[in-house]
Motif scaffolding. Sequence first.
Motif, PDB file in Angstrom:
ATOM      1  N   VAL A   1       7.900 -55.683 -25.114  1.00 29.92           N
ATOM      2  CA  VAL A   1       6.895 -55.238 -25.434  1.00 29.92           C
ATOM      3  C   VAL A   1       5.904 -56.039 -25.546  1.00 29.92           C
ATOM      4  O   VAL A   1       5.506 -56.816 -26.186  1.00 29.92           O
ATOM      5  CB  VAL A   1       7.633 -54.461 -27.265  1.00 29.92           C
ATOM      6  CG1 VAL A   1       6.071 -53.979 -27.463  1.00 29.92           C
ATOM      7  CG2 VAL A   1       8.503 -54.084 -26.917  1.00 29.92           C
ATOM      8  N   GLY A   2       4.258 -55.502 -24.928  1.00 24.00           N
ATOM      9  CA  GLY A   2       2.983 -56.185 -24.492  1.00 24.00           C
ATOM     10  C   GLY A   2       2.368 -55.687 -25.717  1.00 24.00           C
ATOM     11  O   GLY A   2       2.177 -55.997 -26.506  1.00 24.00           O
ATOM     12  N   ASN A   3       2.524 -54.703 -26.041  1.00 19.72           N
ATOM     13  CA  ASN A   3       0.990 -53.653 -26.537  1.00 19.72           C
ATOM     14  C   ASN A   3       2.539 -52.520 -27.732  1.00 19.72           C
ATOM     15  O   ASN A   3       2.506 -51.305 -26.635  1.00 19.72           O
ATOM     16  CB  ASN A   3       0.629 -53.835 -27.090  1.00 19.72           C
ATOM     17  CG  ASN A   3      -0.611 -53.186 -27.815  1.00 19.72           C
ATOM     18  OD1 ASN A   3      -0.772 -53.796 -28.663  1.00 19.72           O
ATOM     19  ND2 ASN A   3      -1.237 -51.270 -28.019  1.00 19.72           N
ATOM     20  N   GLY A   4       2.500 -52.265 -28.554  1.00 22.07           N
ATOM     21  CA  GLY A   4       4.399 -50.914 -28.848  1.00 22.07           C
ATOM     22  C   GLY A   4       3.666 -49.821 -29.655  1.00 22.07           C
ATOM     23  O   GLY A   4       4.284 -48.783 -29.873  1.00 22.07           O
ATOM     24  N   HIS A   5       2.164 -49.621 -28.874  1.00 24.58           N
ATOM     25  CA  HIS A   5       1.568 -47.812 -28.733  1.00 24.58           C
ATOM     26  C   HIS A   5       2.425 -47.135 -28.035  1.00 24.58           C
ATOM     27  O   HIS A   5       1.801 -45.961 -27.222  1.00 24.58           O
ATOM     28  CB  HIS A   5       0.328 -48.136 -29.258  1.00 24.58           C
ATOM     29  CG  HIS A   5      -0.354 -47.026 -29.716  1.00 24.58           C
ATOM     30  ND1 HIS A   5      -0.536 -45.547 -29.093  1.00 24.58           N
ATOM     31  CD2 HIS A   5      -0.434 -46.952 -30.928  1.00 24.58           C
ATOM     32  CE1 HIS A   5      -1.122 -45.013 -30.250  1.00 24.58           C
ATOM     33  NE2 HIS A   5      -1.396 -45.257 -31.264  1.00 24.58           N
ATOM     34  N   GLY A   6       3.478 -46.979 -28.025  1.00 25.34           N
ATOM     35  CA  GLY A   6       4.352 -45.954 -27.060  1.00 25.34           C
ATOM     36  C   GLY A   6       5.573 -45.469 -27.912  1.00 25.34           C
ATOM     37  O   GLY A   6       5.923 -45.506 -29.149  1.00 25.34           O
ATOM     38  N   LYS A   7       6.087 -44.494 -27.172  1.00 27.05           N
ATOM     39  CA  LYS A   7       7.422 -43.701 -27.291  1.00 27.05           C
ATOM     40  C   LYS A   7       8.777 -44.001 -26.876  1.00 27.05           C
ATOM     41  O   LYS A   7       9.128 -43.012 -26.176  1.00 27.05           O
ATOM     42  CB  LYS A   7       6.704 -41.848 -27.650  1.00 27.05           C
ATOM     43  CG  LYS A   7       6.105 -41.740 -28.493  1.00 27.05           C
ATOM     44  CD  LYS A   7       4.675 -42.106 -28.528  1.00 27.05           C
ATOM     45  CE  LYS A   7       3.666 -41.798 -29.113  1.00 27.05           C
ATOM     46  NZ  LYS A   7       2.481 -42.490 -29.206  1.00 27.05           N
ATOM     47  N   LEU A   8       9.490 -45.732 -27.126  1.00 27.59           N
ATOM     48  CA  LEU A   8      10.223 -45.693 -26.166  1.00 27.59           C
ATOM     49  C   LEU A   8      11.648 -45.314 -25.991  1.00 27.59           C
ATOM     50  O   LEU A   8      11.982 -46.251 -27.097  1.00 27.59           O
ATOM     51  CB  LEU A   8       9.854 -47.366 -25.163  1.00 27.59           C
ATOM     52  CG  LEU A   8      11.152 -47.687 -24.666  1.00 27.59           C
ATOM     53  CD1 LEU A   8      11.456 -47.105 -23.849  1.00 27.59           C
ATOM     54  CD2 LEU A   8      10.887 -48.713 -24.358  1.00 27.59           C
ATOM     55  N   ILE A   9      11.769 -44.099 -25.762  1.00 33.82           N
ATOM     56  CA  ILE A   9      13.250 -43.926 -26.273  1.00 33.82           C
ATOM     57  C   ILE A   9      15.024 -44.662 -25.639  1.00 33.82           C
ATOM     58  O   ILE A   9      14.307 -45.164 -24.718  1.00 33.82           O
ATOM     59  CB  ILE A   9      13.461 -42.405 -26.485  1.00 33.82           C
ATOM     60  CG1 ILE A   9      12.568 -41.749 -26.677  1.00 33.82           C
ATOM     61  CG2 ILE A   9      14.978 -42.239 -27.062  1.00 33.82           C
ATOM     62  CD1 ILE A   9      12.237 -40.328 -26.414  1.00 33.82           C
ATOM     63  N   GLY A  10      14.919 -45.627 -27.306  1.00 30.87           N
ATOM     64  CA  GLY A  10      16.307 -46.129 -26.852  1.00 30.87           C
ATOM     65  C   GLY A  10      15.758 -47.252 -27.100  1.00 30.87           C
ATOM     66  O   GLY A  10      17.343 -48.574 -26.646  1.00 30.87           O
TER      67      GLY A  10
END
Length: 327
Positions: free
Chosen positions: A64-73
Amino acid sequence: MRATDLGITIGRFDTGPRNAITDVEGVLVGHTTVVADDVRSGVTAVVPEALTTWRTTLPAGLAVGNGHGKLIGATQIDEMGAIETPILLTSTLSAYRVADALVTYMLNLPEHHDTITLNPVVGETNDGFLSDIRSRPIREEHVVAAIESAGREVVEGCVGAGTGTVALGYKGGIGTASRVVDVAGETRTVGALVQSNFGGTLTAAGVRMPAQELLATTPPEPDGNSCMIVVATDAPLDARQLQRVARRAVYAMARVGARYSNSSGDYAIAFGSHGAPPADSALNEIFEGTMDAVEEALLNSLFTAETTYGYRGRAAHAVPTSRYSQP
């Protein structure tokens, strides 16, 4: 054009025959592109054939470079070091519908007739600048079509999950590349596929190409800039080693001018085949090859993209590659 068409050579390693993630044996890619009215969106499927035929897991690592996301799983990949499904990429608000459709698809496979738990892996970037993202246009039939159409030839640019993306002030999209490296005395392949949608100043082989100077119009600066990177290799790395490979994939974004902004969701997933893992000291070439492949894939995602007009009359312009001059 791809980067090589402009005479850009990244790194010292040879590419695979397609210069694509599908140079890794058993890896396929499919797209569904959805363009209608105010929608410029889609879904891209990275399909390890083993997971749809005879295996239920493959080793994997997440960075994770920057975690402003919705990576499911994501949390199960981090905890268990494995993926259980193909990796699908799409638009932010469609990610949940895509995940549900992916679960349905997998449960219908013979290998999962008794499955009672499954971790779908779905990444996303925000295509809301060019597409009516609130309409959540991606449906189950789009997901199935992307998976079942997956093959060895990879279309790049404004296709699938890259249909509505914007990167570095230009039209972004899907890009891919590969490298052939030596791992513990064995010839191995590492390939990358990217969904580019992030901010910064485009830099190609050391040449800065700022959109605000090279375009005749003000470049877009949408919120929610992000990048999804998928790395595949036929090297028999374990989950910890694949996590180290994934980190290098995120590092490579800096080479093309990423600024890793506050609202960026920058993720890399690396997966591979089972086998006896080599010593860490044998990984140097695969690290280097990963960064080279990701850098070139990112450039390809922009150079193959076309000027796109979309939601509310907004436009994202293609990189004016005729302005590129080798250093």
